[in-house]
Design an enzyme around this catalytic site. Structure first.
Site, short mmCIF file in Angstrom:
data_model
loop_
_atom_site.label_atom_id
_atom_site.label_comp_id
_atom_site.label_asym_id
_atom_site.label_seq_id
_atom_site.Cartn_x
_atom_site.Cartn_y
_atom_site.Cartn_z
N ASP A 1 8.62 69.86 5.60
CA ASP A 1 7.55 68.86 5.64
C ASP A 1 6.23 69.25 4.97
OD1 ASP A 1 6.51 66.36 6.33
OD2 ASP A 1 5.71 67.08 8.21
N CYS B 1 6.67 45.42 11.57
CA CYS B 1 5.43 46.16 11.32
C CYS B 1 4.22 45.35 11.74
CB CYS B 1 5.33 46.53 9.85
SG CYS B 1 3.82 47.46 9.48
N CYS C 1 15.66 49.35 13.97
CA CYS C 1 16.78 49.47 13.03
C CYS C 1 18.12 49.35 13.75
CB CYS C 1 16.70 50.81 12.31
SG CYS C 1 18.07 51.06 11.13
#
Length: 352
Positions: free
Chosen positions: A136, A200, A250
């Site tokens: 990351d 969102c 999802c």
């Protein structure tokens, strides 16, 4: 009868499993040729916001060989953090803050890197190679490489989606000079689904597969250091660190098994539903104590109190007004700005 030794690629995957990784696959170093072009366009459009390091190291990020010319293969690995509880369960619970699932357990940087280093040591011992490990913080396109290796595909929310683990994988990468046989790349299975796009709260997706960080609650609550733009404050609700909405909706998450969740990422009880009044009362020492060992520690006390103040303004909880009033004298003007806004919101709701 002599048993044939397993191919090196399979031995790597077996070793990865033994170290707690839920997924492991291999890509060639040049397996994501479009990644650099997409990254450069995203940056040119300003979608990275204040994340200037994305721009400064774009040439290294765009391709593994841009970072390390000797790399031949990329081993992509994933650790599951599939949650046992509904990430959206606290929506509308006014006196509590919502922390993204990934941040409720131990800091993934530490856990994943420790396992990556162990796998790297093992690989060097048996294969006499050079390698580098990343989690990351380096200029690595983890999601594009994970798709190229076949761990899943980048969904319309731009994050990786796995048929086995849904949206809940921490990614790590090993760049190596070994010429390993690659796995088949991932195939997009989003189809006509738009669940993540419509979920969102701040319309952070200008188009499928593309996110504008400047509108994303995860960016605003974690990366953004200044005042949060007023247009997004109501939409933040009680989210105080990150946002799981696009991931949580999802449909592929129904295949994610909590049995695969790495034990380090099982959420701490005190981070599952923290009280806003406790967060508003934090000083620097208290912040460090509460969030020790958590990825949340990197944002510091001031950003956390800023976020908690906005959540308080959205809470409808008038009992938070005295705590907010005390913060009007805070040394950080960004905190004071959020506090003033919160007080105005609560007073407006109470008719004062």
């Amino acid at each position: 009868m002599t048993t044939q030794p397993l191919p090196l690629e399979q031995r790597v995957k077996d070793a990865a499993t033994a170290l707690g990784f839920a997924a492991c696959a291999i890509a060639r170093a040049d397996a994501a040729p479009m990644a650099a072009e997409r990254l450069n366009q995203w940056i040119a459009d300003g979608c990275h916001g204040d994340m200037l390091w994305m721009e400064e190291r774009a040439a290294q990020r765009g391709s593994p060989k841009g970072l390390w010319p000797d790399v031949q293969s990329v081993i992509m690995l994933g650790m599951s953090y599939a949650p046992a509880r509904d990430p959206l369960a606290l929506e509308g619970v006014g006196d509590r803050g919502r922390i993204s699932v990934y941040a409720q357990g131990q800091d993934y940087h530490d856990v994943v890197k420790k396992a990556l280093k162990a796998l790297a040591r093992w690989l060097v011992d048996i294969a006499d190679c050079q390698l580098k490990v990343f989690v990351d913080t380096a200029p690595v396109m983890e999601k594009a490489l994970a798709e190229a290796a076949g761990l899943g595909w980048q969904g319309k929310h731009s994050n990786l989606v796995s048929q086995s683990h849904g949206s809940w994988l921490f990614l790590g990468a090993i760049y190596t000079t070994l010429d390993l046989a690659p796995d088949a790349s991932g195939r997009d299975h989003c189809g006509s689904c738009t669940a993540c796009q419509t979920a969102c709260p701040t319309d952070a997706f200008p188009a499928p597969y593309r996110v504008d960080a400047r509108r994303c609650i995860s960016y605003l609550t974690i990366e953004h250091k200044g005042p949060i733009p007023e247009e997004f404050r109501r939409a933040m609700g009680n989210r105080i660190y990150g946002c799981d909405d696009c991931l949580a909706v999802c449909p592929w998450n129904k295949f994610a098994q909590t049995a695969a969740t790495h034990r380090a990422f099982v959420g701490r009880a005190e981070l599952a539903a923290p009280e806003l009044r406790e967060l508003l009362a934090l000083d620097d020492a208290g912040f460090r104590e509460v969030f020790s060992g958590s990825p949340i520690k990197r944002i510091g006390r001031n950003r956390m109190v800023r976020n908690a103040a906005i959540a308080a303004g959205n809470s409808g909880d008038m009992t938070l007004l005295p705590l907010l009033a005390e913060l009007r004298n805070d040394a950080d003007p960004v905190v004071v700005d959020a506090v003033d806004w919160a007080i105005q919101q609560l007073q407006r709701e109470s008719g004062h």
